[in-house]
Each structure stands twice: as C-alpha cells, then as structure tokens.
Design a protein around this motif. Structure first.
Motif, PDB file in Angstrom:
ATOM      1  N   GLU A   5      -7.395   3.269   2.428  1.00  0.00           N
ATOM      2  CA  GLU A   5      -8.068   4.189   3.338  1.00  0.00           C
ATOM      3  C   GLU A   5      -8.171   3.495   4.693  1.00  0.00           C
ATOM      4  OE1 GLU A   5     -11.739   7.043   2.566  1.00  0.00           O
ATOM      5  OE2 GLU A   5     -12.378   5.000   2.964  1.00  0.00           O
ATOM      6  N   TYR A 132      -8.468  -0.100  -2.284  1.00  0.00           N
ATOM      7  CA  TYR A 132      -9.254   0.130  -3.503  1.00  0.00           C
ATOM      8  C   TYR A 132      -8.384  -0.128  -4.726  1.00  0.00           C
ATOM      9  CZ  TYR A 132     -12.532   2.471  -0.361  1.00  0.00           C
ATOM     10  OH  TYR A 132     -13.404   2.756   0.666  1.00  0.00           O
ATOM     11  N   LYS A 149     -12.779   6.619  -4.576  1.00  0.00           N
ATOM     12  CA  LYS A 149     -11.971   7.025  -3.436  1.00  0.00           C
ATOM     13  C   LYS A 149     -10.599   7.564  -3.858  1.00  0.00           C
ATOM     14  CE  LYS A 149     -14.909   5.887  -0.225  1.00  0.00           C
ATOM     15  NZ  LYS A 149     -15.498   6.886   0.702  1.00  0.00           N
ATOM     16  N   ASP A 150      -9.995   6.935  -4.843  1.00  0.00           N
ATOM     17  CA  ASP A 150      -8.675   7.361  -5.292  1.00  0.00           C
ATOM     18  C   ASP A 150      -8.820   8.591  -6.189  1.00  0.00           C
ATOM     19  OD1 ASP A 150      -6.121   7.686  -6.216  1.00  0.00           O
ATOM     20  OD2 ASP A 150      -5.814   5.579  -6.744  1.00  0.00           O
TER      21      ASP A 150
END
Length: 468
Positions: A5, A132, A149-150
């Motif tokens: 990110e 991440y 996040k993923d």
C-alpha cells in the motif's frame, strides 16, 4: 505474495505534523527527566531498606512449630508450602488439590505483519510504502481478519470456540505452622501440567458444537477417524498341553496373559477417547480441531496447569500465625518468597542485584526518552528542509547527533544532582575526588611536562659534544 500500500504525505501536512510533535517532544523530555530523578531515589531507598533488612532478620530454625519469641521479627525460614483446598475449573469440570490452577487459551489464526519504508521526494513530499505479509500463528486472542489490508486474506479467520484465560488460587496455604498471605501465595511457581479427566458427556457435547462450527466455516468434511480395530486375542493353550507344563511355566503364562489383558484394556480406552473427531485430550492440553499435529485456522488449544506443594523460603515479619511486610525506617516495605532453600544473605544479595539491574534499565529508558524528546522538539527544522532531501538528510543527521549528545549530558546532570540529593556524602566525596584529579592533571601535570622537557634538553646538550 506480499501486498503493498503506497501513501503520499504532502509537504504542508508534514510541516504541520512536525510542529505538533514539539508538544509531544516536551512531554517526553519532561517524563524522561522525571524518570531519571525518581529512579535514583528509588534505587537508594531500596538499597538502604535491604541493608536494614539484612541486619535485622533472624533465621527461623523450625517453621513447623510456632515460636512466640519471633512475633514481630523479620524472619527467614524454609518449609513446605502445602494446601488442602480443592480448586475446580467449572467450565470443564476438572480440578485438583492444588495451590493454584491456570487455564491458558490459544487460537490458530492468520496474523498480519506490516513493514514501512519511507522515501523523501524533491519538493518535500513523503512516499510511504507499507508491505503487508501474513502468517499462521498461535495467538492469545482471536484476530479480526475483516480489517486486513489484503482483500485475499480478509475474513479468513474463524475460531471453533472461545474461552477466557483463567487463574485461581487456594485461600489456605500452610507453611509449616503458619499461613501464607495472598501475595506470598502468588509467588509460588512450582507449576506442572494438570492431567485431564473430563466427563464423557461433556466431551461429546464439546465435540458436537465444535463440529458444527467447523462445518459452518469449512463445509462438511469426511471423518478423519479410522475404524477401531480390536486387539487380536491370543489363542488359549489347550488344557491337554497345559497339563504337561511345569508349574513355573504355567505361572509365567498366567502373568503374561494378565499383562496382555491390561494392555488390551488400555488400548480400548485410548481408542474410545480418540472416537471424538473434533476434541482431543493429550496430557494437560484440550485441543479443538480435526488433527492436533496439523493445525487449521480456527483451531483452539487450552492448556491446564497447577501449582503443587513445594519447598519455599519466606522472608517476612511474623504476624500471629501469618506474615506481613517488613517496614524500613525510610518507609519502604519488603517481603519475599523464593523457591527452594535459601539463606537470608543469599536473598538480600539477589534483591540487591535485581535492584541494580532495574536501576540501569530505568536509566537507559530515561536517557532514550530525553533524547527522543529533544529530537521531537527540534525535528521541525529538518522537516522544513525536506524540500531538498539531500540537505535535509545531512542537517537531520547533525540534529540527531546534537540531540543525542545534549540528551546524554542532560541525563548525567540530572543523575548527578539526584545523587547530591539522595546520596550527599557519596556525591561530595566523588566531586572532591574529581576536583583533585583535575587539579593533578591541570597543575601537577603541567609541572611534570616542564620537568620532562627540561630533562630532554639537558640530554640533548649532553649528547651533542659526543656526536661532534
């Protein structure tokens, strides 16, 4: 594959954040200074208390018999810590006669790890790349994967069941003819596994609810249980043949048959325990999942431990049939329980060593806080120069060095002043010694250098005619 990110922070935002960090820097600087001052006082008071206790304690020769002459005295003695209290874990219906019971719960979960890399750009912008990664781990709490996040790992976590960690202590723990207080009881560390003996009905109920949770998340699975094989029975020796055997051989055969029957019975019981597909018992661990040796996300393991009677050494003030802390003249209180047999001097020495270790830990933490506070206060200067990252980097390095040096010097000054306050005699002696050494090197050293120079000139003048 790792998920990344990328975020960009503008120059104006960075400058604004750096100015706001000035307040935080001041607070950190003040907190570090206060910690350094408090730590020196704590260490001195603790050392004086330990010295006082070391001179005041008496050895209790026989803790198994009450001695009225020891009332109100600081004693040091060794005896077995025992209890008749029975403790029970109501949720699992297990218990034991023990000083303490502990239940520890762990969950097998996907865990998110983040690693940031910051890069300054021309014009003052900052680009932050966060990578991440994900791994399966045993953790103490369920992990909320919906916030990962993923997207590929979102909602990948579940748990087959949930329980809280729990610990309970016996109320009545004897130490010879005396009773231990709650704080002393909590210091006993003779911990070992608690063998499980759970009711079959409860195990079946847990197995059913665990299976429901498993199938809700993973879907219906084929049973991983193998058909139970009954142990093969050895054919009996015909009576006609047995009659011809000596009595010693007959007795040996009977003994072997009894051992075989016992093994078959144990194997049958073991197989009965393994009939549960989703709940498994192994020593002091209750495992929720299909295969304990190959955990899946959502599996839960609960470990049970107990504190058993053990020989301990107590150093405290006798108070009737129990104990209370020793109160030194400076108000510091002291009592302790250590495992095994220890002398009073050994305990005092160990406490002094722990006090010294804690002193240096707090010193290091305090110095780092002071340095961090200074960097937070003056960090805005570097941020303003971020429009040209190369120049800002050089200037930032210089600011960091200056803040580090000033922080260390300031911390040493605070420690020195604290010594003057808490250890005036020792501090004055050290200052006098330092002054003497400065005088020796500044004045006597100067005279010595003149003397050496004169000797060198005389030697050269003496050697010149010879050389000619």
């Amino acid at each position: 594959m790792a998920y990344q990110e990328v975020t960009t922070t503008g120059y104006g935002t960075r400058v604004g954040n750096s100015f706001r960090a000035i307040g935080t820097g001041f607070l950190l600087f003040i907190a570090g200074t206060a910690l350094l001052w408090w730590n020196e006082g704590r260490a001195v008071k603790t050392e004086k208390m330990l010295d006082e206790a070391g001179n005041a304690y008496v050895e209790m020769e026989n803790p198994n018999k009450k001695d009225a002459s020891l009332e109100g005295e600081l004693i040091c003695g060794t005896a077995m810590a025992t209890t008749e209290d029975s403790l029970t874990d109501a949720e699992f219906g297990i218990g034991a006669k023990a000083i303490s019971l502990r239940r520890t719960v762990e969950y097998y979960q996907w865990v998110e790890h983040a690693q940031e890399k910051r890069e300054d750009k021309l014009g003052g912008k900052e680009v932050t790349t966060t990578t991440y990664t994900y791994s399966k781990e045993w953790v103490s709490r369920p992990v909320e994967s919906a916030s990962f996040k993923d997207p590929a790992y979102q909602n990948k976590n579940m748990v087959l069941t949930t329980y809280e960690d729990a610990e309970q202590y016996a109320e009545n723990v004897s130490w010879g003819a005396y009773k231990l207080t709650e704080s002393l009881i909590h210091s006993i560390s003779s911990r070992e596994g608690l063998e499980l003996a759970m009711a079959e009905d409860l195990l079946k109920q847990l197995d059913k609810s665990t299976q429901t949770a498993y199938e809700r998340f993973y879907g219906v699975q084929k049973s991983n249980q193998q058909p139970t094989q009954q142990p093969a029975q050895q054919s009996a020796i015909p009576d006609s043949v047995r009659a011809l055997l000596p009595d010693s051989v007959k007795a040996m055969l009977d003994s072997l048959q009894a051992v075989n029957d016992s093994i078959n019975k144990s194997m049958a019981n073991a197989e009965n325990k393994k009939d549960l597909a989703y709940v498994h018992q192994a020593s002091n661990v209750l495992y929720f999942g299909r295969v304990p040796g190959s955990p899946e996300v959502g599996d839960v393991r609960v470990t049970f431990e107990k504190v058993v009677p053990a020989k301990v050494t107590v150093m405290a003030v006798v108070d009737g049939d129990s104990f209370k802390p020793y109160k030194a003249k400076n108000g510091k209180r002291f009592q302790t329980l250590v495992m095994g047999k220890k002398s009073g001097d050994e305990i005092i020495d160990a406490e002094k060593e722990a006090n010294s270790t804690l002193l240096w830990i707090f010193r290091i933490v305090g110095i780092l806080m002071v340095i961090g506070g200074l960097k937070g206060i003056f960090g805005f200067i570097e941020t303003i120069l971020k429009v040209v990252p190369f120049i800002a980097g050089i200037f930032g390095w210089g600011v960091g060095v200056v803040c580090t040096i000033v922080g260390i010097v300031w911390s040493l000054i605070i420690i020195a002043i604290a010594w003057l306050f808490y250890r005036p005699v020792l501090a004055i002696c050290l200052l006098a010694l330092a002054g003497f050494l400065i005088w020796v090197f500044a004045f006597k050293g100067k005279d010595k250098l003149k003397e050496l120079a004169a000797n060198a000139r005389n030697k050269n003048m003496t050697q010149t005619p010879e050389s000619v």
